[in-house]
Design an enzyme around this catalytic site. Sequence first.
Site, PDB file in Angstrom:
ATOM      1  N   LYS A 103       0.863  -1.193   0.000  1.00  0.00           N
ATOM      2  CA  LYS A 103       0.000   0.000   0.000  1.00  0.00           C
ATOM      3  C   LYS A 103       0.885   1.223   0.000  1.00  0.00           C
ATOM      4  O   LYS A 103       2.042   1.168   0.444  1.00  0.00           O
ATOM      5  CB  LYS A 103      -0.889   0.009   1.246  1.00  0.00           C
ATOM      6  CG  LYS A 103      -2.143   0.859   1.109  1.00  0.00           C
ATOM      7  CD  LYS A 103      -3.270   0.127   0.425  1.00  0.00           C
ATOM      8  CE  LYS A 103      -4.474   1.014   0.212  1.00  0.00           C
ATOM      9  NZ  LYS A 103      -5.640   0.251  -0.286  1.00  0.00           N
ATOM     10  N   ASN A 217     -16.085   6.215  -4.974  1.00  0.00           N
ATOM     11  CA  ASN A 217     -16.086   5.132  -5.959  1.00  0.00           C
ATOM     12  C   ASN A 217     -16.821   3.897  -5.425  1.00  0.00           C
ATOM     13  O   ASN A 217     -17.694   3.344  -6.087  1.00  0.00           O
ATOM     14  CB  ASN A 217     -14.626   4.777  -6.315  1.00  0.00           C
ATOM     15  CG  ASN A 217     -14.544   3.526  -7.185  1.00  0.00           C
ATOM     16  OD1 ASN A 217     -14.799   2.423  -6.710  1.00  0.00           O
ATOM     17  ND2 ASN A 217     -14.231   3.679  -8.442  1.00  0.00           N
TER      18      ASN A 217
HETATM   19  P1  NAD Z   1     -13.306   7.752  -2.386  1.00  0.00           P
HETATM   20  O1  NAD Z   1     -12.324   8.795  -2.047  1.00  0.00           O
HETATM   21  O2  NAD Z   1     -13.763   7.617  -3.802  1.00  0.00           O
HETATM   22  O3  NAD Z   1     -14.618   7.946  -1.480  1.00  0.00           O
HETATM   23  C1  NAD Z   1     -14.607   8.055  -0.090  1.00  0.00           C
HETATM   24  C2  NAD Z   1     -15.992   8.518   0.349  1.00  0.00           C
HETATM   25  O4  NAD Z   1     -16.059   8.557   1.761  1.00  0.00           O
HETATM   26  C3  NAD Z   1     -16.340   9.935  -0.141  1.00  0.00           C
HETATM   27  O5  NAD Z   1     -17.707   9.974  -0.502  1.00  0.00           O
HETATM   28  C4  NAD Z   1     -16.132  10.782   1.094  1.00  0.00           C
HETATM   29  O6  NAD Z   1     -16.908  11.968   1.071  1.00  0.00           O
HETATM   30  C5  NAD Z   1     -16.609   9.825   2.164  1.00  0.00           C
HETATM   31  N1  NAD Z   1     -16.124  10.127   3.512  1.00  0.00           N
HETATM   32  C6  NAD Z   1     -14.896  10.541   3.903  1.00  0.00           C
HETATM   33  N2  NAD Z   1     -14.867  10.715   5.245  1.00  0.00           N
HETATM   34  C7  NAD Z   1     -16.114  10.389   5.687  1.00  0.00           C
HETATM   35  C8  NAD Z   1     -16.711  10.362   6.967  1.00  0.00           C
HETATM   36  N3  NAD Z   1     -16.039  10.695   8.063  1.00  0.00           N
HETATM   37  N4  NAD Z   1     -18.001   9.961   7.069  1.00  0.00           N
HETATM   38  C9  NAD Z   1     -18.701   9.598   5.951  1.00  0.00           C
HETATM   39  N5  NAD Z   1     -18.187   9.620   4.716  1.00  0.00           N
HETATM   40  C10 NAD Z   1     -16.915  10.008   4.591  1.00  0.00           C
HETATM   41  O7  NAD Z   1     -12.708   6.370  -1.842  1.00  0.00           O
HETATM   42  P2  NAD Z   1     -13.128   4.909  -2.259  1.00  0.00           P
HETATM   43  O8  NAD Z   1     -12.201   4.451  -3.306  1.00  0.00           O
HETATM   44  O9  NAD Z   1     -14.600   4.857  -2.474  1.00  0.00           O
HETATM   45  O10 NAD Z   1     -12.733   4.096  -0.930  1.00  0.00           O
HETATM   46  C11 NAD Z   1     -13.604   3.994   0.179  1.00  0.00           C
HETATM   47  C12 NAD Z   1     -13.116   2.859   1.075  1.00  0.00           C
HETATM   48  O11 NAD Z   1     -13.097   1.647   0.331  1.00  0.00           O
HETATM   49  C13 NAD Z   1     -11.701   3.020   1.623  1.00  0.00           C
HETATM   50  O12 NAD Z   1     -11.641   2.404   2.891  1.00  0.00           O
HETATM   51  C14 NAD Z   1     -10.866   2.239   0.632  1.00  0.00           C
HETATM   52  O13 NAD Z   1      -9.617   1.820   1.174  1.00  0.00           O
HETATM   53  C15 NAD Z   1     -11.789   1.079   0.385  1.00  0.00           C
HETATM   54  N6  NAD Z   1     -11.541   0.351  -0.859  1.00  0.00           N
HETATM   55  C16 NAD Z   1     -11.559   0.979  -2.059  1.00  0.00           C
HETATM   56  C17 NAD Z   1     -11.372   0.229  -3.218  1.00  0.00           C
HETATM   57  C18 NAD Z   1     -11.497   0.854  -4.571  1.00  0.00           C
HETATM   58  O14 NAD Z   1     -11.529   0.101  -5.554  1.00  0.00           O
HETATM   59  N7  NAD Z   1     -11.614   2.161  -4.698  1.00  0.00           N
HETATM   60  C19 NAD Z   1     -11.107  -1.134  -3.135  1.00  0.00           C
HETATM   61  C20 NAD Z   1     -11.082  -1.752  -1.882  1.00  0.00           C
HETATM   62  C21 NAD Z   1     -11.306  -0.990  -0.758  1.00  0.00           C
END
Ligand code: NAD
Length: 407
Positions: A103, A217
């Site tokens: 990571k 996302n």
């Molecule tokens: P992103 O940046 O696209 O979205 C994050 C979302 O969380 C945003 O809508 C943001 O406004 C919201 N957010 C941030 N702080 C917050 C809070 N305190 N309360 C409520 N909402 C809040 O990120 P993402 O890619 O969607 O990732 C989200 C989670 O999923 C992370 O933990 C990431 O590690 C995990 N993840 C992502 C992927 C991927 O393919 N993108 C894969 C596996 C795991």
Amino acid sequence: MPNVFENALRQLERANQVKKFPEDFLTLLHQPQREVRAHIPVRMDDGTLRVFEGYRVEYNNARGPYKGGIRFHPETDINEVKALAFWMTLKCAVANLPMGGGKGGITVDPKKLSKTELEKLARGWMRAFADILGPRKDVPAPDVNTTPEIMVWMVDEYAKITGDKSGAVITGKPLDKGGSEGRGPATGLGGFYVFDKLRAYYELPEKCAVVVHGFGNVGLNAAESFERAGHKIIGVADSRGAIRKIDGIKVAELIEHKNKTGSVVGFAGSESITHAENIISECDILIPAALENQITAQNASQIKAKFILELANGPITPEADDILFERGIPVVPDILANSGGVTVSTFEWEQNLKGEHWGEKEVLEKLKKIMETEAQNVFTKSQELKTDLRRAAFILALERIQTATEL
Ligand code: NAD
């Protein structure tokens, strides 16, 4: 806030209480194989120089090249990146991918940078770590606040440094730059496939009321996948606040509202609620899809959901896990539930290495098969060992990593 890396190691110890693994193997897994920090200078638009702290943690490569995203966030630090790299190691093993875990990240609030500053920072991160990365060594991807466009800047910088233009060093690229069909929705959709496979084992209504906490996302694509299957989205949060609409939120309309206003807050016909209220909303399925430590010993006893699908990484602390287990609320752990993202990332890497481009149908069929197979494997293991899904997923992953390590 609990230290997330300590939480991750406690999860490891808790799995080891159910099935004992050799001491030497556990000793190896208690720290990453390599952790690198870099100080990345950026000339800002106003002429001043700022130095940002960046990280790459290579946790374990027993099963293949390190694989894991890059997070840009003001609270990102080495402990968070280590925890995420540890979970990536287990996640790739749960999904049975030929990948290890890593990571990366930068401590930065990207929303405060101009586009030019962001590009300089992304390219700076790549220059700092290019010598340890590579299609056969360590393959990053997007994570929170990093986009396909940022991946393009990084892959371009890597090509300048090494001459390797295969694109296979980074996944999550746009389609026209060697990205895979299906990578955008992969995590949310993969989570839905896991849920759909497991739902028969739990007493859930035919049509569930769903609350999504986080609308980036992952949250957005999960909301779309659940809605498409006829479930009703009744609560959504993003970083600025949360909304509730008991008669159902139309996801396409909410996306349009968010694109226009920058937040889900203020969506027509919805009631504004707090983050804390969204997490404990009355619903069938709760989907944490934001950051770590959202469900802790403080709020776990108030959760009203019947089932939790962890699409964020590490949203539930070990103490909260115990409370939810005692209350009979099943939790599908992150390392299974959100493994769809790294699965399609691995498809992208494979296509780049072979110079192929697979159609969307083919990608999604392969994704569905892996998600369903491994959801079943984790459930079966939980029944055999009479334990929760998290410990079962850890044990399945640890068995696979142990075999690769011993071989
Ligand atoms: P992103 O940046 O696209 O979205 C994050 C979302 O969380 C945003 O809508 C943001 O406004 C919201 N957010 C941030 N702080 C917050 C809070 N305190 N309360 C409520 N909402 C809040 O990120 P993402 O890619 O969607 O990732 C989200 C989670 O999923 C992370 O933990 C990431 O590690 C995990 N993840 C992502 C992927 C991927 O393919 N993108 C894969 C596996 C795991």
